[in-house]
Design a protein around this motif. Structure first.
Motif, PDB file in Angstrom:
ATOM      1  N   GLU A   4       0.821  -1.215   0.000  1.00 23.82           N
ATOM      2  CA  GLU A   4       0.000   0.000   0.000  1.00 23.82           C
ATOM      3  C   GLU A   4       0.852   1.261   0.000  1.00 23.82           C
ATOM      4  O   GLU A   4       0.393   2.333  -0.367  1.00 23.82           O
ATOM      5  N   LYS A   5       2.074   1.121   0.431  1.00 22.29           N
ATOM      6  CA  LYS A   5       2.984   2.280   0.426  1.00 22.29           C
ATOM      7  C   LYS A   5       3.931   2.192  -0.766  1.00 22.29           C
ATOM      8  O   LYS A   5       5.096   2.600  -0.698  1.00 22.29           O
ATOM      9  N   ASP A   6       3.410   1.666  -1.861  1.00 25.10           N
ATOM     10  CA  ASP A   6       4.115   1.656  -3.161  1.00 25.10           C
ATOM     11  C   ASP A   6       5.391   0.835  -3.202  1.00 25.10           C
ATOM     12  O   ASP A   6       6.312   1.158  -3.955  1.00 25.10           O
ATOM     13  N   HIS A   7       5.475  -0.195  -2.352  1.00 23.23           N
ATOM     14  CA  HIS A   7       6.631  -1.078  -2.434  1.00 23.23           C
ATOM     15  C   HIS A   7       6.326  -2.201  -3.424  1.00 23.23           C
ATOM     16  O   HIS A   7       5.185  -2.622  -3.564  1.00 23.23           O
ATOM     17  N   LEU A  67      11.154 -10.665   7.456  1.00 26.52           N
ATOM     18  CA  LEU A  67      10.290  -9.722   6.748  1.00 26.52           C
ATOM     19  C   LEU A  67      11.046  -8.404   6.605  1.00 26.52           C
ATOM     20  O   LEU A  67      11.666  -7.948   7.579  1.00 26.52           O
ATOM     21  N   GLY A  68      10.992  -7.812   5.433  1.00 27.56           N
ATOM     22  CA  GLY A  68      11.766  -6.573   5.272  1.00 27.56           C
ATOM     23  C   GLY A  68      11.137  -5.588   4.308  1.00 27.56           C
ATOM     24  O   GLY A  68      10.436  -5.973   3.371  1.00 27.56           O
ATOM     25  N   ASN A  69      11.346  -4.315   4.586  1.00 30.06           N
ATOM     26  CA  ASN A  69      11.009  -3.279   3.595  1.00 30.06           C
ATOM     27  C   ASN A  69      12.283  -2.520   3.247  1.00 30.06           C
ATOM     28  O   ASN A  69      13.203  -2.435   4.074  1.00 30.06           O
ATOM     29  N   TRP A  70      12.322  -2.011   2.022  1.00 32.85           N
ATOM     30  CA  TRP A  70      13.564  -1.506   1.445  1.00 32.85           C
ATOM     31  C   TRP A  70      13.337  -0.202   0.732  1.00 32.85           C
ATOM     32  O   TRP A  70      12.332  -0.027   0.029  1.00 32.85           O
ATOM     33  N   SER A  71      14.300   0.675   0.918  1.00 38.96           N
ATOM     34  CA  SER A  71      14.317   1.892   0.107  1.00 38.96           C
ATOM     35  C   SER A  71      15.679   1.945  -0.569  1.00 38.96           C
ATOM     36  O   SER A  71      16.716   1.791   0.085  1.00 38.96           O
ATOM     37  N   PHE A  72      15.653   2.120  -1.869  1.00 34.32           N
ATOM     38  CA  PHE A  72      16.900   2.252  -2.616  1.00 34.32           C
ATOM     39  C   PHE A  72      17.041   3.716  -3.007  1.00 34.32           C
ATOM     40  O   PHE A  72      16.444   4.160  -3.988  1.00 34.32           O
ATOM     41  N   GLY A  73      17.724   4.470  -2.164  1.00 40.97           N
ATOM     42  CA  GLY A  73      17.918   5.900  -2.420  1.00 40.97           C
ATOM     43  C   GLY A  73      16.618   6.688  -2.406  1.00 40.97           C
ATOM     44  O   GLY A  73      16.559   7.808  -2.917  1.00 40.97           O
ATOM     45  N   ASP A  74      15.573   6.139  -1.812  1.00 44.64           N
ATOM     46  CA  ASP A  74      14.268   6.819  -1.791  1.00 44.64           C
ATOM     47  C   ASP A  74      14.051   7.338  -0.360  1.00 44.64           C
ATOM     48  O   ASP A  74      14.799   8.178   0.110  1.00 44.64           O
ATOM     49  N   TYR A  75      13.056   6.821   0.375  1.00 44.46           N
ATOM     50  CA  TYR A  75      12.832   7.343   1.732  1.00 44.46           C
ATOM     51  C   TYR A  75      13.970   6.904   2.657  1.00 44.46           C
ATOM     52  O   TYR A  75      14.744   5.998   2.323  1.00 44.46           O
ATOM     53  N   TYR A  76      14.025   7.528   3.829  1.00 40.75           N
ATOM     54  CA  TYR A  76      15.136   7.198   4.732  1.00 40.75           C
ATOM     55  C   TYR A  76      14.630   7.038   6.165  1.00 40.75           C
ATOM     56  O   TYR A  76      13.621   6.384   6.396  1.00 40.75           O
ATOM     57  N   LYS A  77      15.274   7.697   7.095  1.00 38.57           N
ATOM     58  CA  LYS A  77      14.992   7.387   8.506  1.00 38.57           C
ATOM     59  C   LYS A  77      13.562   7.730   8.928  1.00 38.57           C
ATOM     60  O   LYS A  77      12.901   6.963   9.613  1.00 38.57           O
ATOM     61  N   GLU A  78      13.101   8.918   8.521  1.00 42.09           N
ATOM     62  CA  GLU A  78      11.813   9.399   9.043  1.00 42.09           C
ATOM     63  C   GLU A  78      10.681   8.435   8.699  1.00 42.09           C
ATOM     64  O   GLU A  78       9.925   8.002   9.567  1.00 42.09           O
ATOM     65  N   GLU A  79      10.583   8.099   7.413  1.00 41.99           N
ATOM     66  CA  GLU A  79       9.478   7.225   6.997  1.00 41.99           C
ATOM     67  C   GLU A  79       9.621   5.824   7.583  1.00 41.99           C
ATOM     68  O   GLU A  79       8.634   5.216   8.014  1.00 41.99           O
ATOM     69  N   SER A  80      10.834   5.302   7.580  1.00 40.73           N
ATOM     70  CA  SER A  80      10.943   3.920   8.067  1.00 40.73           C
ATOM     71  C   SER A  80      10.568   3.842   9.545  1.00 40.73           C
ATOM     72  O   SER A  80       9.914   2.886   9.974  1.00 40.73           O
ATOM     73  N   LEU A 113      35.591   2.421   6.271  1.00 39.31           N
ATOM     74  CA  LEU A 113      34.220   2.659   5.797  1.00 39.31           C
ATOM     75  C   LEU A 113      34.248   3.730   4.716  1.00 39.31           C
ATOM     76  O   LEU A 113      34.861   4.783   4.912  1.00 39.31           O
ATOM     77  N   THR A 114      33.594   3.455   3.587  1.00 43.17           N
ATOM     78  CA  THR A 114      33.468   4.525   2.588  1.00 43.17           C
ATOM     79  C   THR A 114      31.987   4.851   2.424  1.00 43.17           C
ATOM     80  O   THR A 114      31.127   3.982   2.606  1.00 43.17           O
ATOM     81  N   ASP A 115      31.686   6.092   2.079  1.00 44.77           N
ATOM     82  CA  ASP A 115      30.295   6.483   1.862  1.00 44.77           C
ATOM     83  C   ASP A 115      29.766   5.849   0.590  1.00 44.77           C
ATOM     84  O   ASP A 115      30.451   5.841  -0.431  1.00 44.77           O
ATOM     85  N   LEU A 116      28.541   5.367   0.646  1.00 38.45           N
ATOM     86  CA  LEU A 116      27.895   4.898  -0.581  1.00 38.45           C
ATOM     87  C   LEU A 116      27.340   6.115  -1.324  1.00 38.45           C
ATOM     88  O   LEU A 116      27.063   7.148  -0.699  1.00 38.45           O
ATOM     89  N   PRO A 117      27.148   6.001  -2.641  1.00 37.32           N
ATOM     90  CA  PRO A 117      26.638   7.148  -3.390  1.00 37.32           C
ATOM     91  C   PRO A 117      25.255   7.607  -2.914  1.00 37.32           C
ATOM     92  O   PRO A 117      24.923   8.783  -2.983  1.00 37.32           O
ATOM     93  N   MET A 118      24.450   6.647  -2.432  1.00 32.24           N
ATOM     94  CA  MET A 118      23.110   7.029  -1.960  1.00 32.24           C
ATOM     95  C   MET A 118      22.836   6.369  -0.611  1.00 32.24           C
ATOM     96  O   MET A 118      23.518   5.429  -0.215  1.00 32.24           O
ATOM     97  N   LYS A 119      21.788   6.866   0.063  1.00 32.51           N
ATOM     98  CA  LYS A 119      21.416   6.297   1.360  1.00 32.51           C
ATOM     99  C   LYS A 119      20.188   5.395   1.177  1.00 32.51           C
ATOM    100  O   LYS A 119      19.268   5.751   0.438  1.00 32.51           O
ATOM    101  N   HIS A 120      20.210   4.285   1.890  1.00 36.96           N
ATOM    102  CA  HIS A 120      19.167   3.274   1.686  1.00 36.96           C
ATOM    103  C   HIS A 120      18.591   2.799   3.017  1.00 36.96           C
ATOM    104  O   HIS A 120      19.196   3.013   4.058  1.00 36.96           O
ATOM    105  N   VAL A 121      17.455   2.126   2.912  1.00 36.48           N
ATOM    106  CA  VAL A 121      16.864   1.520   4.112  1.00 36.48           C
ATOM    107  C   VAL A 121      16.771   0.011   3.917  1.00 36.48           C
ATOM    108  O   VAL A 121      16.350  -0.461   2.856  1.00 36.48           O
TER     109      VAL A 121
END
Ligand code: SER
Length: 389
Positions: A17-20, A93-106, A216-224
Protein backbone atom coordinates in the motif's frame (compact mmCIF):
# COMPACT_ATOMS: atom_id res chain seq x y z
CA UNK A 1 -4.81 -15.63 17.31
CA UNK A 2 -3.19 -14.73 14.04
CA UNK A 3 -1.17 -17.37 12.26
CA UNK A 4 2.18 -16.77 10.64
CA UNK A 5 0.77 -16.73 7.08
CA UNK A 6 -1.63 -13.94 8.01
CA UNK A 7 1.14 -11.99 9.69
CA UNK A 8 3.46 -12.38 6.69
CA UNK A 9 0.64 -11.23 4.40
CA UNK A 10 -0.28 -8.24 6.57
CA UNK A 11 3.33 -7.11 6.62
CA UNK A 12 3.65 -7.37 2.86
CA UNK A 13 0.25 -5.72 2.24
CA UNK A 14 1.13 -2.84 4.52
CA UNK A 15 4.13 -1.97 2.39
CA UNK A 16 2.44 -2.74 -0.93
CA UNK A 17 0.00 0.00 0.00
CA UNK A 18 2.98 2.28 0.43
CA UNK A 19 4.12 1.66 -3.16
CA UNK A 20 6.63 -1.08 -2.43
CA UNK A 21 7.20 -3.82 -4.97
CA UNK A 22 7.02 -7.41 -3.77
CA UNK A 23 10.28 -9.25 -4.46
CA UNK A 24 10.53 -13.00 -3.97
CA UNK A 25 12.97 -14.42 -1.45
CA UNK A 26 16.30 -15.28 -3.00
CA UNK A 27 17.85 -18.71 -2.59
CA UNK A 28 19.50 -19.49 0.74
CA UNK A 29 22.51 -20.56 -1.30
CA UNK A 30 24.03 -17.36 -2.69
CA UNK A 31 25.23 -17.97 -6.22
CA UNK A 32 27.40 -14.94 -6.82
CA UNK A 33 28.70 -13.74 -3.46
CA UNK A 34 31.95 -15.41 -2.36
CA UNK A 35 31.76 -13.57 0.99
CA UNK A 36 28.81 -15.72 2.14
CA UNK A 37 28.17 -19.45 2.55
CA UNK A 38 24.46 -18.85 3.12
CA UNK A 39 22.07 -15.96 2.67
CA UNK A 40 22.12 -14.40 6.13
CA UNK A 41 19.86 -11.36 5.63
CA UNK A 42 17.20 -9.92 3.39
CA UNK A 43 19.64 -7.34 2.09
CA UNK A 44 22.02 -9.85 0.48
CA UNK A 45 20.13 -9.98 -2.79
CA UNK A 46 20.15 -6.16 -2.96
CA UNK A 47 23.86 -5.77 -2.24
CA UNK A 48 24.76 -4.68 -5.78
CA UNK A 49 22.02 -2.06 -5.73
CA UNK A 50 23.44 -0.59 -2.52
CA UNK A 51 26.93 -0.66 -4.02
CA UNK A 52 25.63 1.15 -7.12
CA UNK A 53 26.66 -1.72 -9.39
CA UNK A 54 23.10 -2.42 -10.43
CA UNK A 55 20.20 -0.03 -11.08
CA UNK A 56 16.88 -1.27 -9.72
CA UNK A 57 13.71 -0.72 -11.74
CA UNK A 58 11.92 0.15 -8.49
CA UNK A 59 12.98 2.24 -5.52
CA UNK A 60 10.95 0.49 -2.78
CA UNK A 61 10.67 -3.21 -2.10
CA UNK A 62 9.07 -5.57 0.41
CA UNK A 63 9.78 -9.24 0.94
CA UNK A 64 10.10 -12.21 3.20
CA UNK A 65 13.55 -13.72 2.91
CA UNK A 66 14.71 -17.21 3.87
CA UNK A 67 17.82 -16.71 6.02
CA UNK A 68 20.41 -19.06 7.49
CA UNK A 69 22.68 -17.98 10.33
CA UNK A 70 25.04 -20.81 11.00
CA UNK A 71 28.41 -19.64 9.74
CA UNK A 72 30.41 -16.47 9.37
CA UNK A 73 29.60 -13.18 11.10
CA UNK A 74 26.06 -14.17 12.06
CA UNK A 75 25.92 -17.58 13.70
CA UNK A 76 23.15 -18.54 16.13
CA UNK A 77 23.77 -22.29 16.23
CA UNK A 78 24.74 -22.54 19.89
CA UNK A 79 21.63 -20.69 21.03
CA UNK A 80 19.22 -23.01 19.21
CA UNK A 81 17.08 -25.09 21.51
CA UNK A 82 18.77 -23.68 24.61
CA UNK A 83 16.57 -20.64 24.22
CA UNK A 84 13.22 -20.40 22.48
CA UNK A 85 13.89 -17.73 19.90
CA UNK A 86 17.17 -18.21 18.01
CA UNK A 87 17.29 -20.30 14.85
CA UNK A 88 19.69 -21.52 12.24
CA UNK A 89 16.94 -20.90 9.66
CA UNK A 90 14.33 -18.16 9.88
CA UNK A 91 12.24 -15.88 7.72
CA UNK A 92 12.99 -12.20 7.65
CA UNK A 93 10.29 -9.72 6.75
CA UNK A 94 11.77 -6.57 5.27
CA UNK A 95 11.01 -3.28 3.60
CA UNK A 96 13.56 -1.51 1.45
CA UNK A 97 14.32 1.89 0.11
CA UNK A 98 16.90 2.25 -2.62
CA UNK A 99 17.92 5.90 -2.42
CA UNK A 100 14.27 6.82 -1.79
CA UNK A 101 12.83 7.34 1.73
CA UNK A 102 15.14 7.20 4.73
CA UNK A 103 14.99 7.39 8.51
CA UNK A 104 11.81 9.40 9.04
CA UNK A 105 9.48 7.22 7.00
CA UNK A 106 10.94 3.92 8.07
CA UNK A 107 10.59 4.87 11.73
CA UNK A 108 7.08 6.25 11.30
CA UNK A 109 5.83 3.24 9.35
CA UNK A 110 7.41 0.68 11.66
CA UNK A 111 5.69 2.32 14.61
CA UNK A 112 2.39 2.57 12.78
CA UNK A 113 2.40 -1.09 11.77
CA UNK A 114 3.28 -2.17 15.30
CA UNK A 115 0.97 0.04 17.29
CA UNK A 116 -1.95 0.86 14.96
CA UNK A 117 -2.27 -2.19 12.73
CA UNK A 118 -1.04 -4.87 15.11
CA UNK A 119 -1.96 -2.92 18.25
CA UNK A 120 1.16 -3.95 20.14
CA UNK A 121 1.14 -2.49 23.65
CA UNK A 122 3.33 0.65 23.57
CA UNK A 123 4.02 0.16 27.28
CA UNK A 124 6.09 -2.88 26.40
CA UNK A 125 8.08 -1.37 23.54
CA UNK A 126 11.63 -0.03 23.70
CA UNK A 127 13.58 1.63 20.94
CA UNK A 128 17.33 1.83 20.39
CA UNK A 129 19.46 4.00 18.13
CA UNK A 130 23.16 4.14 17.29
CA UNK A 131 25.10 6.18 19.87
CA UNK A 132 25.62 9.29 17.71
CA UNK A 133 22.58 8.98 15.45
CA UNK A 134 20.78 12.13 16.63
CA UNK A 135 18.73 12.20 13.47
CA UNK A 136 17.06 8.84 14.20
CA UNK A 137 16.81 9.76 17.88
CA UNK A 138 14.95 12.96 17.02
CA UNK A 139 12.51 11.20 14.72
CA UNK A 140 11.67 8.79 17.52
CA UNK A 141 11.09 11.67 19.95
CA UNK A 142 8.44 13.00 17.55
CA UNK A 143 6.35 9.83 17.91
CA UNK A 144 3.52 11.04 20.17
CA UNK A 145 2.86 7.90 22.21
CA UNK A 146 6.48 6.92 22.84
CA UNK A 147 8.14 8.17 26.06
CA UNK A 148 11.60 9.60 25.51
CA UNK A 149 13.01 7.46 28.28
CA UNK A 150 12.19 4.43 26.18
CA UNK A 151 14.61 5.58 23.46
CA UNK A 152 18.06 4.24 24.25
CA UNK A 153 21.47 4.66 22.63
CA UNK A 154 23.86 1.76 22.02
CA UNK A 155 27.24 1.30 20.34
CA UNK A 156 28.66 -0.71 17.46
CA UNK A 157 27.86 -4.17 18.77
CA UNK A 158 24.14 -3.57 19.09
CA UNK A 159 23.34 -0.75 16.69
CA UNK A 160 25.67 -0.85 13.74
CA UNK A 161 24.67 -3.55 11.30
CA UNK A 162 27.02 -5.33 8.91
CA UNK A 163 26.37 -8.39 6.75
CA UNK A 164 29.92 -9.75 6.98
CA UNK A 165 33.55 -8.69 7.05
CA UNK A 166 32.91 -6.47 4.03
CA UNK A 167 29.84 -5.01 2.34
CA UNK A 168 27.10 -2.38 2.70
CA UNK A 169 26.35 -1.42 6.30
CA UNK A 170 25.21 1.37 8.56
CA UNK A 171 23.78 2.49 11.89
CA UNK A 172 20.53 0.88 12.89
CA UNK A 173 17.56 1.45 15.10
CA UNK A 174 15.75 -1.43 16.74
CA UNK A 175 12.39 -2.02 18.36
CA UNK A 176 12.36 -4.35 21.34
CA UNK A 177 9.40 -5.89 23.16
CA UNK A 178 9.19 -6.80 26.85
CA UNK A 179 7.65 -10.26 27.23
CA UNK A 180 7.73 -10.39 31.04
CA UNK A 181 4.65 -10.87 33.21
CA UNK A 182 5.13 -7.86 35.43
CA UNK A 183 5.07 -4.79 33.25
CA UNK A 184 6.22 -2.60 36.15
CA UNK A 185 9.47 -4.56 36.37
CA UNK A 186 10.76 -3.14 33.07
CA UNK A 187 14.16 -1.57 33.18
CA UNK A 188 16.19 0.04 30.38
CA UNK A 189 19.20 -2.01 31.48
CA UNK A 190 17.41 -5.16 30.38
CA UNK A 191 17.31 -4.14 26.72
CA UNK A 192 19.96 -6.03 24.73
CA UNK A 193 20.79 -7.97 27.87
CA UNK A 194 17.87 -9.96 29.20
CA UNK A 195 15.89 -12.56 27.23
CA UNK A 196 12.75 -10.84 28.51
CA UNK A 197 13.35 -8.11 25.95
CA UNK A 198 13.01 -9.46 22.43
CA UNK A 199 14.49 -7.58 19.54
CA UNK A 200 11.71 -7.57 16.97
CA UNK A 201 12.57 -5.21 14.17
CA UNK A 202 15.86 -3.82 12.98
CA UNK A 203 15.81 -0.70 10.80
CA UNK A 204 19.20 -0.33 9.14
CA UNK A 205 20.20 2.92 7.52
CA UNK A 206 22.64 1.71 4.91
CA UNK A 207 25.07 4.44 4.02
CA UNK A 208 28.57 2.91 4.08
CA UNK A 209 30.54 0.11 2.52
CA UNK A 210 32.95 -1.80 4.76
CA UNK A 211 36.06 -2.28 2.63
CA UNK A 212 38.44 -5.23 2.90
CA UNK A 213 41.00 -3.08 4.74
CA UNK A 214 38.35 -2.41 7.40
CA UNK A 215 37.68 1.20 6.45
CA UNK A 216 34.22 2.66 5.80
CA UNK A 217 33.47 4.53 2.59
CA UNK A 218 30.30 6.48 1.86
CA UNK A 219 27.90 4.90 -0.58
CA UNK A 220 26.64 7.15 -3.39
CA UNK A 221 23.11 7.03 -1.96
CA UNK A 222 21.42 6.30 1.36
CA UNK A 223 19.17 3.27 1.69
CA UNK A 224 16.86 1.52 4.11
CA UNK A 225 17.10 -2.19 4.94
CA UNK A 226 14.73 -3.44 7.62
CA UNK A 227 14.44 -6.92 9.04
CA UNK A 228 11.91 -8.52 11.35
CA UNK A 229 11.97 -12.24 12.17
CA UNK A 230 8.59 -13.72 11.26
CA UNK A 231 9.03 -16.27 14.04
CA UNK A 232 9.55 -13.53 16.64
CA UNK A 233 6.65 -11.34 15.61
CA UNK A 234 4.35 -14.37 15.36
CA UNK A 235 5.34 -15.36 18.87
CA UNK A 236 4.76 -11.89 20.31
CA UNK A 237 1.44 -11.25 18.53
CA UNK A 238 0.13 -14.56 19.83
CA UNK A 239 1.75 -14.26 23.26
CA UNK A 240 3.39 -17.64 22.72
CA UNK A 241 6.83 -16.67 23.88
CA UNK A 242 8.44 -19.87 22.78
CA UNK A 243 8.58 -19.94 18.99
CA UNK A 244 8.13 -23.69 19.18
CA UNK A 245 4.56 -23.20 20.41
CA UNK A 246 3.58 -21.18 17.33
CA UNK A 247 2.01 -22.59 14.17
CA UNK A 248 5.46 -22.37 12.54
CA UNK A 249 6.89 -25.15 14.68
CA UNK A 250 4.15 -26.86 16.68
CA UNK A 251 3.17 -29.57 14.16
CA UNK A 252 6.83 -30.52 13.69
CA UNK A 253 7.39 -30.72 17.44
CA UNK A 254 4.26 -32.87 17.75
CA UNK A 255 5.56 -35.22 15.06
CA UNK A 256 8.90 -35.53 16.88
CA UNK A 257 6.97 -36.48 20.04
CA UNK A 258 5.12 -39.13 17.99
CA UNK A 259 8.23 -40.53 16.38
CA UNK A 260 10.27 -40.64 19.59
CA UNK A 261 7.57 -41.39 22.12
CA UNK A 262 9.13 -38.70 24.32
CA UNK A 263 6.93 -35.76 25.21
CA UNK A 264 8.09 -32.16 25.36
CA UNK A 265 8.92 -32.35 29.08
CA UNK A 266 11.70 -34.80 28.24
CA UNK A 267 15.11 -33.10 28.60
CA UNK A 268 13.32 -29.76 28.67
CA UNK A 269 12.31 -30.20 25.03
CA UNK A 270 15.82 -29.18 23.92
CA UNK A 271 16.24 -32.16 21.55
CA UNK A 272 12.81 -31.61 19.97
CA UNK A 273 13.59 -27.94 19.41
CA UNK A 274 17.03 -28.55 17.94
CA UNK A 275 15.69 -31.19 15.55
CA UNK A 276 12.78 -28.99 14.40
CA UNK A 277 15.13 -26.08 13.83
CA UNK A 278 17.75 -28.12 11.98
CA UNK A 279 15.11 -29.76 9.81
CA UNK A 280 14.18 -26.36 8.41
CA UNK A 281 17.78 -25.34 7.80
CA UNK A 282 18.57 -28.61 6.05
CA UNK A 283 15.42 -28.84 3.97
CA UNK A 284 15.62 -25.32 2.64
CA UNK A 285 19.30 -25.47 1.84
CA UNK A 286 18.94 -28.83 0.10
CA UNK A 287 15.91 -27.51 -1.84
CA UNK A 288 18.05 -24.57 -2.94
CA UNK A 289 20.86 -26.79 -4.20
CA UNK A 290 23.26 -27.32 -1.30
CA UNK A 291 24.56 -30.86 -0.74
CA UNK A 292 26.10 -32.31 2.43
CA UNK A 293 29.80 -32.89 1.84
CA UNK A 294 33.21 -32.68 3.41
CA UNK A 295 34.00 -29.03 2.94
CA UNK A 296 32.65 -25.49 2.85
CA UNK A 297 28.89 -25.09 2.71
CA UNK A 298 28.32 -28.84 2.35
CA UNK A 299 30.24 -29.47 5.55
CA UNK A 300 27.99 -27.07 7.45
CA UNK A 301 24.99 -29.09 6.24
CA UNK A 302 26.68 -32.32 7.26
CA UNK A 303 27.43 -31.00 10.74
CA UNK A 304 23.90 -29.71 11.21
CA UNK A 305 22.41 -33.02 10.09
CA UNK A 306 24.70 -34.95 12.44
CA UNK A 307 23.79 -32.64 15.26
CA UNK A 308 20.09 -33.30 14.64
CA UNK A 309 20.70 -37.05 14.57
CA UNK A 310 22.64 -36.91 17.82
CA UNK A 311 19.71 -35.11 19.45
CA UNK A 312 17.43 -37.76 17.97
CA UNK A 313 19.65 -40.30 19.67
CA UNK A 314 19.07 -38.53 23.00
CA UNK A 315 15.36 -39.11 22.40
CA UNK A 316 16.07 -42.79 21.81
CA UNK A 317 15.48 -42.66 18.04
CA UNK A 318 17.65 -45.34 16.46
CA UNK A 319 16.42 -45.31 12.85
CA UNK A 320 16.51 -42.67 10.13
CA UNK A 321 13.82 -40.17 11.02
CA UNK A 322 14.49 -36.69 9.67
CA UNK A 323 12.64 -37.41 6.43
CA UNK A 324 9.51 -38.34 8.39
CA UNK A 325 9.11 -34.68 9.36
CA UNK A 326 9.09 -33.27 5.83
CA UNK A 327 5.33 -33.46 5.25
CA UNK A 328 4.69 -31.29 8.29
CA UNK A 329 7.23 -28.76 7.13
CA UNK A 330 5.61 -28.67 3.69
CA UNK A 331 2.17 -28.15 5.23
CA UNK A 332 3.49 -25.12 7.08
CA UNK A 333 5.83 -23.59 4.50
CA UNK A 334 4.94 -25.08 1.12
CA UNK A 335 2.62 -22.32 0.03
CA UNK A 336 4.91 -19.32 0.32
CA UNK A 337 7.94 -21.43 -0.62
CA UNK A 338 6.82 -24.01 -3.23
CA UNK A 339 10.42 -25.16 -3.76
CA UNK A 340 10.12 -27.18 -0.60
CA UNK A 341 7.22 -29.08 -2.15
CA UNK A 342 8.77 -29.36 -5.63
CA UNK A 343 12.00 -30.76 -4.21
CA UNK A 344 10.36 -33.01 -1.64
CA UNK A 345 11.75 -36.29 -3.01
CA UNK A 346 15.22 -34.90 -3.41
CA UNK A 347 15.19 -33.60 0.18
CA UNK A 348 13.96 -36.94 1.49
CA UNK A 349 16.57 -38.91 -0.46
CA UNK A 350 19.39 -36.60 0.63
CA UNK A 351 18.41 -36.70 4.30
CA UNK A 352 18.02 -40.49 4.28
CA UNK A 353 21.34 -41.06 2.54
CA UNK A 354 23.23 -38.70 4.80
CA UNK A 355 21.63 -39.99 7.97
CA UNK A 356 22.35 -43.54 6.91
CA UNK A 357 26.00 -42.89 6.29
CA UNK A 358 26.34 -41.05 9.61
CA UNK A 359 24.76 -43.95 11.48
CA UNK A 360 27.18 -46.36 9.82
CA UNK A 361 30.16 -44.15 10.65
CA UNK A 362 28.89 -43.80 14.19
CA UNK A 363 28.39 -47.56 14.61
CA UNK A 364 31.87 -48.29 13.28
CA UNK A 365 33.30 -45.52 15.44
CA UNK A 366 31.62 -46.82 18.58
CA UNK A 367 33.00 -50.33 18.01
CA UNK A 368 36.46 -48.87 17.53
CA UNK A 369 36.02 -46.75 20.65
CA UNK A 370 35.04 -49.74 22.76
CA UNK A 371 38.17 -51.57 21.56
CA UNK A 372 40.33 -48.59 22.47
CA UNK A 373 38.77 -48.32 25.92
CA UNK A 374 39.40 -52.01 26.53
CA UNK A 375 42.95 -51.70 25.32
CA UNK A 376 43.57 -48.63 27.42
CA UNK A 377 42.32 -50.42 30.51
CA UNK A 378 44.94 -53.12 29.97
CA UNK A 379 47.66 -50.56 29.39
CA UNK A 380 46.35 -48.13 32.02
CA UNK A 381 46.64 -45.31 29.49
CA UNK A 382 44.40 -43.83 26.79
CA UNK A 383 46.92 -42.73 24.17
CA UNK A 384 47.06 -39.37 22.43
CA UNK A 385 46.80 -41.15 19.06
CA UNK A 386 43.63 -42.92 20.10
CA UNK A 387 42.11 -39.71 21.46
CA UNK A 388 42.80 -37.99 18.16
CA UNK A 389 41.26 -40.78 16.12
N1 SER B 1 20.01 -6.43 7.71
C1 SER B 1 19.39 -6.28 8.98
C2 SER B 1 19.38 -7.54 9.76
O1 SER B 1 19.63 -8.59 9.23
C3 SER B 1 17.98 -5.75 8.81
O2 SER B 1 17.33 -6.42 7.80
O3 SER B 1 19.09 -7.51 10.92
Amino acid sequence: MMNSSEIRKQFIDYFLEKDHKFVRSSSVVPTDDPTLLFTNAGMNQFKDIFLDKKKPTYSRAVNSQKCIRVSGKHNDLEEVGVDNFHHTFFEMLGNWSFGDYYKEESIKWAWELFTKVWKIDVNRLWVSVYKDDDEAYNFWTKIPNLDNDRILRFGNKENFWEMGETGPCGPCSEIHYFIGKDISSQNPNGVNLSDEYRELWNLVFIQYNRESDGSLTDLPMKHVDTGMGLERITSVLNKQYSHYETDIFKPIIDKIVDVSGKDTSYKNCVPHKVIADHLRMLSFSIADGAVPSNDGRGYVLRRVLRRAVRYGDLLGIKDNFMHLLIDDLIDIMGKPYPEIFDKKNHIIETLKREEDSFRKTLDKGLIKFEEMVKDSKNKQVFSGDDSFR
